[in-house]
Scaffold this motif. Sequence first.
Motif, mmCIF file in Angstrom:
data_model
loop_
_atom_site.group_PDB
_atom_site.id
_atom_site.type_symbol
_atom_site.label_atom_id
_atom_site.label_comp_id
_atom_site.label_asym_id
_atom_site.label_seq_id
_atom_site.Cartn_x
_atom_site.Cartn_y
_atom_site.Cartn_z
ATOM 1 N N VAL A 1 0.859 -1.196 0.000
ATOM 2 C CA VAL A 1 0.000 0.000 0.000
ATOM 3 C C VAL A 1 0.889 1.238 0.000
ATOM 4 O O VAL A 1 1.820 1.348 0.811
ATOM 5 C CB VAL A 1 -0.946 -0.004 1.223
ATOM 6 C CG1 VAL A 1 -1.705 1.320 1.315
ATOM 7 C CG2 VAL A 1 -1.934 -1.166 1.110
ATOM 8 N N VAL A 2 0.621 2.154 -0.938
ATOM 9 C CA VAL A 2 1.349 3.426 -0.991
ATOM 10 C C VAL A 2 0.336 4.548 -0.815
ATOM 11 O O VAL A 2 -0.597 4.684 -1.615
ATOM 12 C CB VAL A 2 2.106 3.583 -2.328
ATOM 13 C CG1 VAL A 2 2.761 4.958 -2.405
ATOM 14 C CG2 VAL A 2 3.157 2.502 -2.483
ATOM 15 N N ILE A 3 0.501 5.340 0.256
ATOM 16 C CA ILE A 3 -0.404 6.482 0.483
ATOM 17 C C ILE A 3 0.293 7.698 -0.109
ATOM 18 O O ILE A 3 1.322 8.163 0.398
ATOM 19 C CB ILE A 3 -0.737 6.619 1.981
ATOM 20 C CG1 ILE A 3 -1.549 5.376 2.399
ATOM 21 C CG2 ILE A 3 -1.525 7.887 2.250
ATOM 22 C CD1 ILE A 3 -1.867 5.256 3.864
ATOM 23 N N ASN A 4 -0.269 8.178 -1.206
ATOM 24 C CA ASN A 4 0.354 9.235 -2.027
ATOM 25 C C ASN A 4 -0.230 10.602 -1.672
ATOM 26 O O ASN A 4 -1.283 10.692 -1.049
ATOM 27 C CB ASN A 4 0.088 8.881 -3.507
ATOM 28 C CG ASN A 4 0.897 9.747 -4.460
ATOM 29 O OD1 ASN A 4 1.898 10.344 -4.079
ATOM 30 N ND2 ASN A 4 0.470 9.840 -5.699
ATOM 31 N N LYS A 5 0.448 11.655 -2.099
ATOM 32 C CA LYS A 5 -0.010 13.047 -1.964
ATOM 33 C C LYS A 5 -0.119 13.467 -0.495
ATOM 34 O O LYS A 5 -1.069 14.155 -0.113
ATOM 35 C CB LYS A 5 -1.359 13.260 -2.674
ATOM 36 C CG LYS A 5 -1.348 12.822 -4.152
ATOM 37 C CD LYS A 5 -2.608 13.240 -4.880
ATOM 38 C CE LYS A 5 -2.621 12.747 -6.314
ATOM 39 N NZ LYS A 5 -3.762 13.161 -7.099
ATOM 40 N N VAL A 6 0.859 13.041 0.340
ATOM 41 C CA VAL A 6 0.825 13.441 1.756
ATOM 42 C C VAL A 6 1.231 14.907 1.927
ATOM 43 O O VAL A 6 1.195 15.430 3.042
ATOM 44 C CB VAL A 6 1.720 12.525 2.639
ATOM 45 C CG1 VAL A 6 1.208 11.113 2.669
ATOM 46 C CG2 VAL A 6 3.167 12.559 2.193
ATOM 47 N N ASP A 7 1.619 15.564 0.831
ATOM 48 C CA ASP A 7 1.957 16.989 0.902
ATOM 49 C C ASP A 7 0.717 17.873 0.708
ATOM 50 O O ASP A 7 0.793 19.084 0.835
ATOM 51 C CB ASP A 7 2.993 17.320 -0.184
ATOM 52 C CG ASP A 7 2.503 16.932 -1.574
ATOM 53 O OD1 ASP A 7 1.822 15.885 -1.685
ATOM 54 O OD2 ASP A 7 2.790 17.663 -2.549
ATOM 55 N N LYS A 8 -0.441 17.261 0.409
ATOM 56 C CA LYS A 8 -1.661 18.035 0.152
ATOM 57 C C LYS A 8 -2.209 18.645 1.443
ATOM 58 O O LYS A 8 -2.055 18.070 2.521
ATOM 59 C CB LYS A 8 -2.751 17.116 -0.437
ATOM 60 C CG LYS A 8 -2.745 17.019 -1.934
ATOM 61 C CD LYS A 8 -3.715 15.975 -2.409
ATOM 62 C CE LYS A 8 -5.049 16.546 -2.796
ATOM 63 N NZ LYS A 8 -5.903 15.528 -3.446
ATOM 64 N N ASP A 9 -2.896 19.788 1.314
ATOM 65 C CA ASP A 9 -3.590 20.363 2.472
ATOM 66 C C ASP A 9 -4.695 19.394 2.895
ATOM 67 O O ASP A 9 -5.277 18.705 2.058
ATOM 68 C CB ASP A 9 -4.227 21.716 2.092
ATOM 69 C CG ASP A 9 -3.160 22.732 1.731
ATOM 70 O OD1 ASP A 9 -2.020 22.551 2.201
ATOM 71 O OD2 ASP A 9 -3.463 23.677 0.977
ATOM 72 N N ASN A 10 -5.011 19.396 4.176
ATOM 73 C CA ASN A 10 -6.106 18.568 4.730
ATOM 74 C C ASN A 10 -5.868 17.064 4.563
ATOM 75 O O ASN A 10 -6.814 16.288 4.649
ATOM 76 C CB ASN A 10 -7.467 18.888 4.068
ATOM 77 C CG ASN A 10 -7.850 20.334 4.234
ATOM 78 O OD1 ASN A 10 -7.528 20.924 5.252
ATOM 79 N ND2 ASN A 10 -8.540 20.893 3.265
ATOM 80 N N CYS A 11 -4.643 16.633 4.231
ATOM 81 C CA CYS A 11 -4.457 15.190 4.034
ATOM 82 C C CYS A 11 -4.526 14.489 5.393
ATOM 83 O O CYS A 11 -4.268 15.091 6.432
ATOM 84 C CB CYS A 11 -3.139 14.895 3.325
ATOM 85 S SG CYS A 11 -1.703 15.159 4.339
ATOM 86 N N MET B 1 -22.844 9.484 4.736
ATOM 87 C CA MET B 1 -22.649 10.939 4.661
ATOM 88 C C MET B 1 -21.706 11.303 5.797
ATOM 89 O O MET B 1 -22.023 11.105 6.964
ATOM 90 C CB MET B 1 -23.990 11.661 4.833
ATOM 91 C CG MET B 1 -23.873 13.172 4.737
ATOM 92 S SD MET B 1 -25.488 13.947 4.890
ATOM 93 C CE MET B 1 -25.070 15.657 4.558
ATOM 94 N N GLU B 2 -20.507 11.784 5.432
ATOM 95 C CA GLU B 2 -19.541 12.127 6.475
ATOM 96 C C GLU B 2 -18.680 13.291 6.017
ATOM 97 O O GLU B 2 -18.554 13.555 4.819
ATOM 98 C CB GLU B 2 -18.675 10.913 6.823
ATOM 99 C CG GLU B 2 -17.902 10.341 5.640
ATOM 100 C CD GLU B 2 -17.219 9.003 5.945
ATOM 101 O OE1 GLU B 2 -17.666 8.305 6.863
ATOM 102 O OE2 GLU B 2 -16.242 8.700 5.231
ATOM 103 N N SER B 3 -18.098 13.985 6.977
ATOM 104 C CA SER B 3 -17.227 15.120 6.644
ATOM 105 C C SER B 3 -15.829 14.605 6.363
ATOM 106 O O SER B 3 -15.343 13.697 7.043
ATOM 107 C CB SER B 3 -17.197 16.108 7.803
ATOM 108 O OG SER B 3 -18.474 16.667 7.962
ATOM 109 N N LYS B 4 -15.212 15.188 5.347
ATOM 110 C CA LYS B 4 -13.841 14.821 4.981
ATOM 111 C C LYS B 4 -13.110 16.143 4.806
ATOM 112 O O LYS B 4 -13.185 16.764 3.751
ATOM 113 C CB LYS B 4 -13.877 14.035 3.662
ATOM 114 C CG LYS B 4 -12.611 13.277 3.355
ATOM 115 C CD LYS B 4 -12.600 12.782 1.932
ATOM 116 C CE LYS B 4 -13.113 11.376 1.784
ATOM 117 N NZ LYS B 4 -12.912 10.866 0.418
ATOM 118 N N GLY B 5 -12.460 16.623 5.894
ATOM 119 C CA GLY B 5 -11.881 17.961 5.836
ATOM 120 C C GLY B 5 -13.017 18.969 5.725
ATOM 121 O O GLY B 5 -14.010 18.902 6.455
#
Length: 602
Positions: A123-133, A425-429
Amino acid sequence: MDIRNIAIIAHVDHGKTTLVDRILHSTNVFRDNQETGELIMDSNPLERERGITIFSKNAAVTYKGIKINVIDTPGHSDFGGEVERVLKMADGVILLVDAFEGPMPQTRFVLQKALQLNLKPIVVINKVDKDNCRPDEVHDQVFELFFNLDATEEQLDFPTFYGSGKNGWFNDSLTPSEDITPLMDGILKYVPEPKVSEGPLQMQITSLDYSSFLGRIAVGKVTRGSIKEGQNIALMQTDGVVKRNKVKELYVFEGMGKRKVDEVVAGDICAVVGLEGFNIGDTISDFEVQEALPAIKVDEPTMSMMFGINTSPFFGRDGKFVTSRHLRDRLLAETEKNLALRIQDTDSADKFLVFGRGILHLGVLIESMRREGYELTVGQPQVLTKTIDGKKHEPFETLVVDVPADFSGKVIDLVTQRKGEMNVMESKGDMQHLEFEIPSRGLIGLRSNMLTATAGEAIMAHTFIDYKPWKGPIPSRNNGVLISKNQGTTTAYSIDKLQDRGTFFIDPGDEVYIGQIIAEHIKPGDLNVNATEGKKLTNMRASGSDGTVRITPKKEMTLEECMEYIQEDECIEVTPKVIRLRKVYLDENDRKRFSKGAKMEA
């Protein structure tokens, strides 16, 4: 064996092709001064324009003396057929997940296929530099997904890497590393060597390549024995027919290209030249010991469209291939490499029923044909129904929408109108994450309406679940259309007078014909209009000066938008230069006769 075969799988836009770029650069596939650009593997013009991977592709790199065959796969559910067959070549998979979005519908689909084939996941979790990640939260969601898909104890113990493909680093912790070396070491450590059985040659053809010099090339992984140049082999087809063939040339993958070799041993992926009459799924076997591998199973199509020759008055102006024979040959050629596609003849020799995975799947085929010089007419997409236990069933899909919280009410309203049911239905950031179960019919035309309702902010993704009982009628387009009742060149004078009646799909100076749809009506019901009338010129000047004509620019629609827009009595004329909307029956009297007949039947 010093070989690793790995496929990179993920939902669309999670960064698969960018990761492949990083692997190619880190292993010095290119010269220092070589211009490569980005998204190297997306070499097809359609892929570059749309920014998505459509066709799976192979590359091979050498790292610490070990050859790694890398397979880049599409992320869109409509091209799931590509993913299903190429996973047969892999021994492990890199599952790429966006650190903000988390697992999406296609993530579930491709992971399920990989786990069924017992491939080792990284598993590779990508884009960890994004805001709200939220990498830790996403890691827990991925583990939950593995558990829900009945992963084995060994598969649940997956290694996880974090990083940013854009910034060029991946590490086994959230601390940025200098490059992607930790991930490359992880591939060597966790991906098993190819499983090789003892015995004579066996190789399954899982992909096709084409060269103008060499013709059709069979690509696959040698699972047993070895294959040599000049060897006599038995080509065992999926229908049970066995053909005698000879291997003319053999190639293995190296970097972005291929290298000619004399022999390929079990475990490596190779390209075989010189075989005749082969298809994807066929087995290349030893000539004496003929044993076939199990056929590749691909999920069934869920949608159909009528393809026919162009029957408009402007027939043959732009295209090079315009006859039904051209059309039939091209469609049959497509089914050889596009496993999720089916073709069926109809009562008419000029029309063919084409079955595919979705609007994008069929749209890419039409766009490719158009660019090759074909002219054709395509009808409204229809979902395929099944009768199960005496009841009508239709395909259902999981629809995931991420949207700013202010617009969530509009999204829920739009989807429930189309018989969708909300499950999550859930909040994501600062975004609202919504999950629905909706009939495939309800998705046709939904994207454009949703983007309009959410000011372009909604992010939509969907994937097929199963066939479920028919949900009844779903409301379609409310507005009628304006239809040209003359053939000729449109004038600014006429369009100006008709602008308050609807939104135009044409500009002044465009050629139109009788029965062509030129605008969307502001009300329900169709209207026949004259858009070719010029201004009457007399030698008397008007007492007041003529007002300047102000024409609103036409509404541009992509091929997929046109496919979602048209109704049952409408179709699309597709030529290399233009896409026009039209009525199936161009003559107004024929349309009236047809609608009366349809009402009487009802």
